[in-house]
Motif scaffolding. Structure first.
Motif, mmCIF file in Angstrom:
data_model
loop_
_atom_site.group_PDB
_atom_site.id
_atom_site.type_symbol
_atom_site.label_atom_id
_atom_site.label_comp_id
_atom_site.label_asym_id
_atom_site.label_seq_id
_atom_site.Cartn_x
_atom_site.Cartn_y
_atom_site.Cartn_z
ATOM 1 N N ASP A 59 0.860 -1.180 0.000
ATOM 2 C CA ASP A 59 0.000 0.000 0.000
ATOM 3 C C ASP A 59 0.897 1.230 0.000
ATOM 4 O O ASP A 59 1.663 1.449 0.936
ATOM 5 C CB ASP A 59 -0.896 -0.014 1.236
ATOM 6 C CG ASP A 59 -1.921 1.111 1.235
ATOM 7 O OD1 ASP A 59 -1.697 2.149 0.566
ATOM 8 O OD2 ASP A 59 -2.947 0.961 1.921
ATOM 9 N N PRO A 60 0.831 2.058 -1.064
ATOM 10 C CA PRO A 60 1.729 3.219 -1.151
ATOM 11 C C PRO A 60 1.453 4.275 -0.081
ATOM 12 O O PRO A 60 2.251 5.177 0.112
ATOM 13 C CB PRO A 60 1.468 3.774 -2.550
ATOM 14 C CG PRO A 60 0.118 3.276 -2.916
ATOM 15 C CD PRO A 60 -0.071 1.965 -2.213
ATOM 16 N N GLU A 107 5.590 2.986 11.917
ATOM 17 C CA GLU A 107 4.752 2.702 10.760
ATOM 18 C C GLU A 107 3.993 4.003 10.506
ATOM 19 O O GLU A 107 3.336 4.523 11.415
ATOM 20 C CB GLU A 107 3.792 1.560 11.079
ATOM 21 C CG GLU A 107 2.945 1.176 9.896
ATOM 22 C CD GLU A 107 1.941 0.107 10.270
ATOM 23 O OE1 GLU A 107 1.877 -0.891 9.551
ATOM 24 O OE2 GLU A 107 1.237 0.286 11.278
ATOM 25 N N VAL A 108 4.128 4.542 9.316
ATOM 26 C CA VAL A 108 3.556 5.845 9.003
ATOM 27 C C VAL A 108 2.590 5.701 7.837
ATOM 28 O O VAL A 108 2.897 5.036 6.838
ATOM 29 C CB VAL A 108 4.671 6.864 8.638
ATOM 30 C CG1 VAL A 108 4.082 8.234 8.341
ATOM 31 C CG2 VAL A 108 5.692 6.961 9.765
ATOM 32 N N ALA A 109 1.419 6.329 7.962
ATOM 33 C CA ALA A 109 0.407 6.283 6.904
ATOM 34 C C ALA A 109 0.104 7.702 6.433
ATOM 35 O O ALA A 109 0.084 8.648 7.225
ATOM 36 C CB ALA A 109 -0.862 5.615 7.411
ATOM 37 N N LYS A 110 -0.133 7.829 5.135
ATOM 38 C CA LYS A 110 -0.540 9.125 4.580
ATOM 39 C C LYS A 110 -2.046 9.226 4.712
ATOM 40 O O LYS A 110 -2.768 8.344 4.263
ATOM 41 C CB LYS A 110 -0.127 9.235 3.116
ATOM 42 C CG LYS A 110 -0.414 10.596 2.516
ATOM 43 C CD LYS A 110 0.278 10.748 1.196
ATOM 44 C CE LYS A 110 0.095 12.086 0.540
ATOM 45 N NZ LYS A 110 -0.877 13.004 1.036
ATOM 46 N N GLU A 111 -2.495 10.269 5.382
ATOM 47 C CA GLU A 111 -3.928 10.517 5.550
ATOM 48 C C GLU A 111 -4.197 11.993 5.274
ATOM 49 O O GLU A 111 -3.689 12.863 5.967
ATOM 50 C CB GLU A 111 -4.392 10.169 6.965
ATOM 51 C CG GLU A 111 -4.437 8.687 7.236
ATOM 52 C CD GLU A 111 -5.014 8.355 8.609
ATOM 53 O OE1 GLU A 111 -5.495 9.271 9.315
ATOM 54 O OE2 GLU A 111 -4.964 7.176 8.972
ATOM 55 N N GLY A 112 -4.985 12.239 4.230
ATOM 56 C CA GLY A 112 -5.306 13.613 3.863
ATOM 57 C C GLY A 112 -4.049 14.380 3.493
ATOM 58 O O GLY A 112 -3.225 13.910 2.704
ATOM 59 N N ASP A 113 -3.868 15.545 4.104
ATOM 60 C CA ASP A 113 -2.704 16.396 3.823
ATOM 61 C C ASP A 113 -1.508 16.084 4.718
ATOM 62 O O ASP A 113 -0.485 16.748 4.616
ATOM 63 C CB ASP A 113 -3.065 17.881 4.020
ATOM 64 C CG ASP A 113 -4.085 18.365 3.008
ATOM 65 O OD1 ASP A 113 -4.296 17.659 1.999
ATOM 66 O OD2 ASP A 113 -4.675 19.438 3.240
#
Length: 179
Positions: free
Chosen positions: A59-60, A90-96
């Motif tokens: 998952d990018p 563990e880092v996830a991109k959420e919104g901005d």
């Protein structure tokens, strides 16, 4: 006559101080900066690849971001043991922005690497034990002074400091802690 008795004592003290200084300097951990610089990309890749399934899912929007502080590099024949302390999120991109999820801090480990034509290749890794065996395992894994540095709190930068760069985002991207 009093001065004649002092010389053997002073000479003995001088020899002991010299021997102790030599032993301490000989035991001091050293970091071969060139080896560390060449080996860290492979170590970082190995560290990130061996983390949670969510970060390895492809998952990018999810990445495993790690920072390391090299404590010592110890050559052993054709191999090198690299003692370090790592912190990962563990880092996830959420919104901005970005959200940190699971992770760990200040995990001591020793990587055994070998030089290849393409750089250094990771052969294996050993973690320090958790709980009651932590101090003992750190002392077994590192040199005497390297273990002292680890046990006294040597720590890498916070992974949040490089999270935005891991996603190719501006440094000003907000990073918040997830639930």
């Amino acid at each position: 006559m009093g001065n004649l008795k002092r010389w053997p004592v002073l000479t003995g003290v001088g020899v002991l101080v010299g021997a102790a200084a030599w032993w301490i300097v000989d035991e001091m951990p050293s970091v071969d900066e060139a080896v560390a610089r060449e080996a860290l990309p492979g170590i970082d890749e190995h560290l990130r690849a061996s983390t949670t399934a969510a970060a390895r899912s492809g998952d990018p929007r999810i990445r495993w971001v790690c920072t390391q502080k090299v404590i010592e590099t110890r050559p052993e024949g054709d191999l090198v043991n690299i003692g370090l302390v790592a912190s990962c999120d563990e880092v996830a991109k959420e919104g901005d922005g970005l959200v940190t999820r699971s992770g760990f801090r200040r995990q001591p480990m020793v990587y055994r690497v070998e030089r290849t034509p393409g750089g250094y290749r990771v052969l294996d890794r050993k973690f320090a034990e958790d709980g009651a065996g932590h101090s003992r395992s750190v002392k077994e894994m590192f040199s005497w002074i390297g273990a002292r540095r680890v046990l006294d709190g040597a720590s890498p930068d916070d992974p949040k400091s490089v999270s935005a760069a891991a996603f190719g985002l501006p440094e000003s991207t907000p990073v918040r802690t997830g639930r």
